[in-house]
Design a protein around this motif. Structure first.
Motif, mmCIF file in Angstrom:
data_model
loop_
_atom_site.group_PDB
_atom_site.id
_atom_site.type_symbol
_atom_site.label_atom_id
_atom_site.label_comp_id
_atom_site.label_asym_id
_atom_site.label_seq_id
_atom_site.Cartn_x
_atom_site.Cartn_y
_atom_site.Cartn_z
ATOM 1 N N UNK A 3 0.332 10.897 -52.980
ATOM 2 C CA UNK A 3 0.344 11.894 -51.920
ATOM 3 C C UNK A 3 1.755 12.115 -51.408
ATOM 4 N N UNK A 4 1.962 13.292 -50.866
ATOM 5 C CA UNK A 4 3.252 13.664 -50.315
ATOM 6 C C UNK A 4 3.476 12.982 -48.963
ATOM 7 N N UNK A 5 4.701 12.576 -48.713
ATOM 8 C CA UNK A 5 5.104 12.072 -47.406
ATOM 9 C C UNK A 5 5.714 13.242 -46.638
ATOM 10 N N UNK A 6 5.209 13.487 -45.450
ATOM 11 C CA UNK A 6 5.756 14.529 -44.591
ATOM 12 C C UNK A 6 6.526 13.858 -43.465
ATOM 13 N N UNK A 7 7.717 14.356 -43.194
ATOM 14 C CA UNK A 7 8.553 13.796 -42.137
ATOM 15 C C UNK A 7 8.650 14.807 -40.997
ATOM 16 N N UNK A 8 8.475 14.327 -39.768
ATOM 17 C CA UNK A 8 8.591 15.176 -38.591
ATOM 18 C C UNK A 8 9.954 14.917 -37.963
ATOM 19 N N UNK A 9 10.720 15.972 -37.813
ATOM 20 C CA UNK A 9 12.079 15.902 -37.254
ATOM 21 C C UNK A 9 12.937 14.835 -37.944
ATOM 22 N N UNK A 10 13.123 14.974 -39.276
ATOM 23 C CA UNK A 10 13.963 14.005 -39.971
ATOM 24 C C UNK A 10 15.427 14.157 -39.585
ATOM 25 N N UNK A 11 16.083 13.042 -39.444
ATOM 26 C CA UNK A 11 17.509 13.029 -39.154
ATOM 27 C C UNK A 11 18.227 12.170 -40.160
ATOM 28 N N UNK A 13 19.380 9.203 -39.806
ATOM 29 C CA UNK A 13 19.059 7.785 -39.689
ATOM 30 C C UNK A 13 17.555 7.521 -39.685
ATOM 31 N N UNK A 14 16.787 8.417 -39.069
ATOM 32 C CA UNK A 14 15.344 8.201 -38.953
ATOM 33 C C UNK A 14 14.637 9.519 -38.730
ATOM 34 N N UNK A 15 13.333 9.511 -38.951
ATOM 35 C CA UNK A 15 12.465 10.639 -38.614
ATOM 36 C C UNK A 15 11.693 10.252 -37.369
ATOM 37 N N UNK A 16 11.350 11.244 -36.555
ATOM 38 C CA UNK A 16 10.534 10.952 -35.373
ATOM 39 C C UNK A 16 9.179 10.388 -35.796
ATOM 40 N N UNK A 17 8.656 10.873 -36.923
ATOM 41 C CA UNK A 17 7.395 10.355 -37.464
ATOM 42 C C UNK A 17 7.338 10.635 -38.956
ATOM 43 N N UNK A 18 6.555 9.818 -39.635
ATOM 44 C CA UNK A 18 6.255 10.029 -41.045
ATOM 45 C C UNK A 18 4.744 10.093 -41.179
ATOM 46 N N UNK A 19 4.283 11.047 -41.987
ATOM 47 C CA UNK A 19 2.849 11.218 -42.204
ATOM 48 C C UNK A 19 2.577 10.986 -43.682
ATOM 49 N N UNK A 21 -0.918 10.587 -46.092
ATOM 50 C CA UNK A 21 -2.375 10.564 -46.162
ATOM 51 C C UNK A 21 -2.986 10.776 -44.791
ATOM 52 N N UNK A 22 -3.838 9.858 -44.401
ATOM 53 C CA UNK A 22 -4.519 9.990 -43.115
ATOM 54 C C UNK A 22 -3.865 9.163 -42.010
ATOM 55 N N UNK A 23 -2.577 8.798 -42.198
ATOM 56 C CA UNK A 23 -1.874 7.975 -41.205
ATOM 57 C C UNK A 23 -0.582 8.630 -40.733
ATOM 58 N N UNK A 24 -0.275 8.375 -39.475
ATOM 59 C CA UNK A 24 1.003 8.772 -38.883
ATOM 60 C C UNK A 24 1.715 7.528 -38.417
ATOM 61 N N UNK A 25 2.989 7.432 -38.723
ATOM 62 C CA UNK A 25 3.831 6.310 -38.314
ATOM 63 C C UNK A 25 4.925 6.881 -37.418
ATOM 64 N N UNK A 26 4.880 6.568 -36.138
ATOM 65 C CA UNK A 26 5.863 7.090 -35.197
ATOM 66 C C UNK A 26 7.013 6.118 -35.025
ATOM 67 N N UNK A 27 8.204 6.669 -34.874
ATOM 68 C CA UNK A 27 9.354 5.844 -34.504
ATOM 69 C C UNK A 27 9.155 5.378 -33.074
ATOM 70 N N UNK A 28 9.984 4.447 -32.649
ATOM 71 C CA UNK A 28 9.909 3.995 -31.271
ATOM 72 C C UNK A 28 10.233 5.133 -30.318
ATOM 73 N N UNK A 29 9.334 5.393 -29.388
ATOM 74 C CA UNK A 29 9.537 6.455 -28.406
ATOM 75 C C UNK A 29 10.134 5.844 -27.141
ATOM 76 N N UNK A 30 11.148 6.528 -26.632
ATOM 77 C CA UNK A 30 11.884 6.033 -25.474
ATOM 78 C C UNK A 30 11.905 7.114 -24.390
ATOM 79 N N UNK A 31 12.199 6.719 -23.160
ATOM 80 C CA UNK A 31 12.292 7.713 -22.091
ATOM 81 C C UNK A 31 13.589 8.509 -22.214
ATOM 82 N N UNK A 32 13.529 9.764 -21.833
ATOM 83 C CA UNK A 32 14.739 10.588 -21.798
ATOM 84 C C UNK A 32 15.542 10.299 -20.540
#
Length: 117
Positions: A3-11, A13-19, A21-32
């Motif tokens: 299956x394809x890996x989809x990246x949300x907001x890739x940069x 160094x890191x992507x905000x999330x990787x999708x 199959x049926x899973x989402x892996x979020x990077x550590x979310x921090x306060x602005x």
């Protein structure tokens, strides 16, 4: 073919999330806004999680696991007060919370989740 890996907001160094199959892996979310108290910082991080989950086709009721880093474990009760109001009753994820030195001394929390879609 896998299956394809989809990246949300890739940069670079890191992507905000990787999708995958049926899973989402979020990077550590921090306060602005690091001038906020622990409750405000947790609310901001959780709002970022909500927004990112929605972009990937999921929501907080589908979170499978969470890892929370606190700059000061004395903030554990305040974290839990905000967390308990945010999670969906009966749909609470597996969770670990630890004290850690975060990359900005004004930051009080970082939260990383894995969710089903």
């Amino acid at each position: 073919m896998s299956e394809k890996v989809t990246r949300i907001d890739p940069g670079p160094r890191l992507s905000e999330a990787s999708v995958y199959g049926d899973r989402m892996y979020l990077s550590g979310m921090i306060p602005e806004d690091t001038s906020l108290d622990i409750a405000g910082q947790v609310r901001q991080a959780l709002a970022e999680i909500d927004a990112l989950l929605a972009r990937g086709g999921s929501d907080r009721s589908r979170i499978l696991s969470a890892v929370i880093w606190l700059a000061d474990i004395a903030d554990f009760a305040a974290l839990n007060a905000v967390w308990d109001a945010w999670v969906v009753p009966g749909q609470t994820p597996a969770r670990a919370t630890v004290q850690a030195r975060l990359n900005d001394p004004r930051m009080k929390v970082e939260i990383m989740v894995v969710a089903a879609r």
